[in-house]
Design a protein around this motif. Structure first.
Motif, mmCIF file in Angstrom:
data_model
loop_
_atom_site.group_PDB
_atom_site.id
_atom_site.type_symbol
_atom_site.label_atom_id
_atom_site.label_comp_id
_atom_site.label_asym_id
_atom_site.label_seq_id
_atom_site.Cartn_x
_atom_site.Cartn_y
_atom_site.Cartn_z
ATOM 1 N N ASN A 195 31.619 61.187 40.680
ATOM 2 C CA ASN A 195 29.995 60.413 40.583
ATOM 3 C C ASN A 195 29.024 61.300 39.947
ATOM 4 N N ASN A 196 29.663 61.835 39.160
ATOM 5 C CA ASN A 196 28.187 61.906 38.371
ATOM 6 C C ASN A 196 27.846 63.281 38.840
ATOM 7 N N GLU A 216 39.230 57.877 41.481
ATOM 8 C CA GLU A 216 39.804 58.078 40.545
ATOM 9 C C GLU A 216 39.567 59.996 39.371
ATOM 10 N N ALA A 234 38.352 60.461 36.039
ATOM 11 C CA ALA A 234 37.905 60.623 35.545
ATOM 12 C C ALA A 234 38.252 60.988 34.006
ATOM 13 N N ASN A 242 42.246 58.898 33.977
ATOM 14 C CA ASN A 242 41.865 57.860 34.566
ATOM 15 C C ASN A 242 42.640 57.109 35.973
ATOM 16 N N GLU A 276 37.043 65.932 37.703
ATOM 17 C CA GLU A 276 35.658 64.916 37.172
ATOM 18 C C GLU A 276 36.254 63.907 38.020
ATOM 19 N N GLN A 298 35.463 59.670 40.406
ATOM 20 C CA GLN A 298 34.948 58.732 40.717
ATOM 21 C C GLN A 298 35.474 57.941 41.847
ATOM 22 N N SER A 303 34.885 53.240 41.120
ATOM 23 C CA SER A 303 35.312 53.254 40.410
ATOM 24 C C SER A 303 35.474 51.391 40.938
#
Lengths: 153, 574
Positions: B8-9, B52, B54, B57, B72, B74, B77
């Motif tokens: 999540n970044n 996910e 990232a 995708n 990375e 998520q 999402s």
């Protein structure tokens, strides 16, 4: 039956779990189906719980758990047969015998199985009874075919 | 080796070889799971935990995908949420809609997920399951209609308990979980431990309830309804009422039980003290006479059935002692009934246990003598919680009460029975005294405490060295017994508890316990042992009185008749 199982197991002296499916196939070849007794025996031999073996065996369509009838009916559900109405044929046979695919009628005369293409597409829809093909069957002809076998008894 | 991944970044630490789920859990980042079982290999079958990636995708399962450097992720999402929602909608499509009538209403993972994901309409309509309800067992009820095929029960049964009485049957939409040959549980190798119930996310597995009969007995003026509760109940019940794990509420429980209508309340720990008197005497006897060793405990009914099925050759190794529940039941309907001038036939004896297998044990035919059952009904910790709620008792607002006497006093040795290693420790304390005539200087046997699956200790008693082992989780018992059988290990005495950690983690305990709850329950039992002064069963004044006035000596005629039993090889599908 017990002797048959022993003979099959003797062919796999290493007793490895990897041989489970070949062993089950061999037993079915000899006995015509997988009995509870044989599954338990295989379990003891491979040191594997019966639940696991039954799980594996029921996963595959090829294994049966009831003895074959005197006349074993295979209903072809390959593409050609399907297009020409094998579903209706199957339904008609199930109704006539009072059993579902994979089962054996109570009187032990007929057993029923659905199979993939048996390579007789020109005869579709086709059923095979103890290896004898019956071509272009219809809901009407089924009664006649089955009655013929019944009358032999 | 550790590196950084982005979730999540935000960068978080990840360790080589672990899964995305492991890394996220350490940071408190939550994703829903269904088939996942902590500390077991991932199966990745339910796909509830999808996240996910990232970079491409794509959706991957957090529980079974190893972390990679530079990843990375998520976790929420729109694609992920949509996907999870669809999974739950599919699970609901053939699931019965009878939540209001379900044993797991308000404590169901499927219900929770449906609520969390805000599923508000039936988008996917499937054919509802319609499979036989299996009520054949004495302890467990199997309702395959409610099964969502997560497979957690299958894995616990095989990997933790070493039983494997159930597995997936058939394929695709025909799949169900059940015993081999589509038989019922009663003819399977199920040992009734109930660990499958503990991991079942829905109401597909539950305990068999004795409520209707119990309630009619509580209202029958001709019956004297008595109750006993196992050592671990008082440190576990609190969680049923949203209190923190490990609180000892025995005196509140006594009061609540009397309010419900139980006329006399006993602590099974007294029965545990009796078990120790008999079992320690039996051990000393076996060692002195050179009889079958190792002696193995027999207080766990899950283990006893396991031995009867898988290790029939070792049945002579099992102690002939009945379990504390059955000993307590037997003395209630004999000695206690005599003391209070009651007819044993008019006593309805209830036991509250952390265990589903105790329901099986109570109905074993060896547990009835001259038509009188030792114990008439068994309730789990969960069922006691339900009963207290049903009777409208506010346990936060009740004055504490003591247990009834005679049979009311217990030593702390009896209390620690609830934890794996406790029976052994209690037995050692008394066996030492029986052999030497003296008391141990140090009661605590540190090596035998804790949640390890297999523990060992060596004890010096005069010039004798006694080797003991403690196992919990029947798969561990299997490993140890195989070592004993092939001569790799030699012991004098082995304690076996079916459930991991012992009764404090039994199959009748609170479902959905918080992390660390089992440790907290264990600590609570050992704290009681630290605090109290009567730490040995043979110093329990009421036990001494019972032997003096009624039983005679351990292993003598009356004890033998009331407190001992036998076992037999079982014919089940293995």
């Amino acid at each position: 039956m017990e002797k048959n199982i022993e003979a099959v197991l003797n062919k796999y002296p290493e007793g490895s779990v990897d041989n489970l499916i070949p062993i089950l196939q061999d037993i079915q070849e000899v006995d015509g189906f997988l009995s509870e007794e044989s599954v338990v025996k295989v379990g003891e031999y491979l040191n594997m719980p019966a639940s696991k073996i039954y799980g594996v065996a029921t996963f595959y369509n090829q294994f049966r758990f009831t003895p074959l009838g005197k006349y074993h009916i295979q209903v072809c559900c390959g593409t050609a047969c399907h297009v020409l109405g094998s579903a209706t044929v199957l339904e008609e046979i199930e109704k006539n015998l009072g059993v579902k695919s994979g089962q054996t009628a109570k009187d032990g005369i007929f057993s029923l199985e659905v199979v993939a293409c048996i390579g007789a597409c020109g005869l579709a829809p086709v059923i095979s009874i103890n290896g004898n093909f019956h071509a272009k069957v219809t809901s009407e002809s089924i009664k006649e075919i089955l009655d013929n076998y019944r009358n032999k008894e | 080796m550790s590196f950084l991944i982005k979730v999540n970044n935000k960068e978080i630490e990840a360790r080589n070889g672990e899964t995305i789920l492991d890394a996220m859990e350490r940071q408190g980042i939550q994703v829903p799971t269904l088939c996942h079982l902590k500390d077991m290999l991932p199966s990745g079958s339910c796909r509830m935990c999808v996240v996910e990636n990232a970079k491409n995708n794509r959706l991957v399962t957090a529980c079974s995908t190893p972390v990679e450097e530079g990843m990375e992720i998520q976790t929420h999402s729109s694609g992920v949420i949509e996907s999870r929602k669809t999974i739950v909608e599919l699970l609901l499509s053939n699931h019965p809609d009878d939540c209001l009538y379900c044993v797991r209403n308000k404590n169901c993972e499927l219900q929770d997920l449906s609520e969390e994901l805000q599923i508000r309409e039936r988008r996917i309509k499937g054919v509802k399951n319609n499979i036989h309800l299996d009520r054949s067992g004495t302890s467990l009820v199997r309702d395959p209609d409610k099964c969502i095929l997560c497979g957690r029960c299958v894995r616990v049964c095989e990997e933790v308990m070493g039983v494997a009485c159930i597995d997936f049957i058939n394929r695709g939409s025909q799949s169900i979980i059940g015993p081999p040959f589509d038989r019922t549980l009663n003819t399977s190798s199920c040992v009734n431990c109930g660990q499958c119930i503990m991991v079942c996310p829905t109401g597909a597995l539950s305990e068999k309830s004795h409520f209707p009969e119990l309630i009619s007995m509580l209202n029958n003026p001709e019956k004297t309804v008595v109750v006993q509760y196992a050592p671990s109940i008082s440190v576990s019940l609190a969680e049923e009422f949203n209190m923190p794990a490990g609180g000892d509420i025995s005196s509140i429980m006594n009061a609540a039980l009397r309010k419900i209508g139980f006329q006399y309340v006993f602590d099974t720990s007294f029965g545990a003290d009796l078990t120790i008197m008999e079992e320690a005497a039996e051990l000393v006897n076996r060692i002195e006479n050179g009889d079958t060793l190792p002696m193995i405990t027999s207080c766990c009914p899950g283990w006893v059935k396991f031995a009867e099925q898988f290790y029939p050759d070792m049945l002579p190794n099992l102690s002939s002692c009945k379990s504390p529940q059955q000993m307590m039941g037997a003395v209630i309907k004999s000695y206690w009934a005599e003391q209070l001038n009651k007819n044993p036939e008019d006593i309805y004896s209830v036991a509250i246990m952390p265990c589903t297998a105790k329901k099986f044990e109570a109905q074993r035919e060896e547990m009835t003598s001259r038509g009188i059952t030792d114990v008439d009904a068994v309730l789990t910790t969960r069922e006691l919680g339900q009963l207290i709620r049903m009777y409208g008792i506010d346990i936060n607002n009740i004055s504490p009460e003591a247990t009834d006497s005679p049979l009311g006093f217990r030593s702390s040795a009896g209390k620690i029975f609830g934890a794996s290693g406790g029976v052994m420790e209690a037995a050692i304390r008394t066996a030492y005294n029986m052999i030497t005539g003296e008391e141990l200087l140090k009661f605590k046997v540190e090596e035998l405490r804790g949640l390890d699956g297999c523990k060992e200790a060596q004890l010096k008693v005069d010039d004798l060295t006694i080797n003991v082992a403690v196992v919990n989780g029947l798969a561990n018992a299997r490993k140890l017994l195989d070592k004993v059988n092939n001569g790799e290990k030699e012991y004098h005495f082995i304690e076996v508890m079916a459930c991991p950690g012992g009764c404090i983690n039994g199959g009748g305990q609170h479902i959905g316990a918080a992390e660390g709850a089992v440790e907290a329950r264990m600590k609570a039992l050992y704290d009681i042992d630290d605090k109290e002064t009567v730490k040995t069963s043979h110093k329990n004044p009421e036990v001494i009185k019972l032997y003096k006035g009624f039983l005679g000596k351990p292993l003598e005629h009356t004890s033998h008749e009331l407190l001992h039993t036998h076992y037999y090889k079982r014919d089940v599908i293995l």
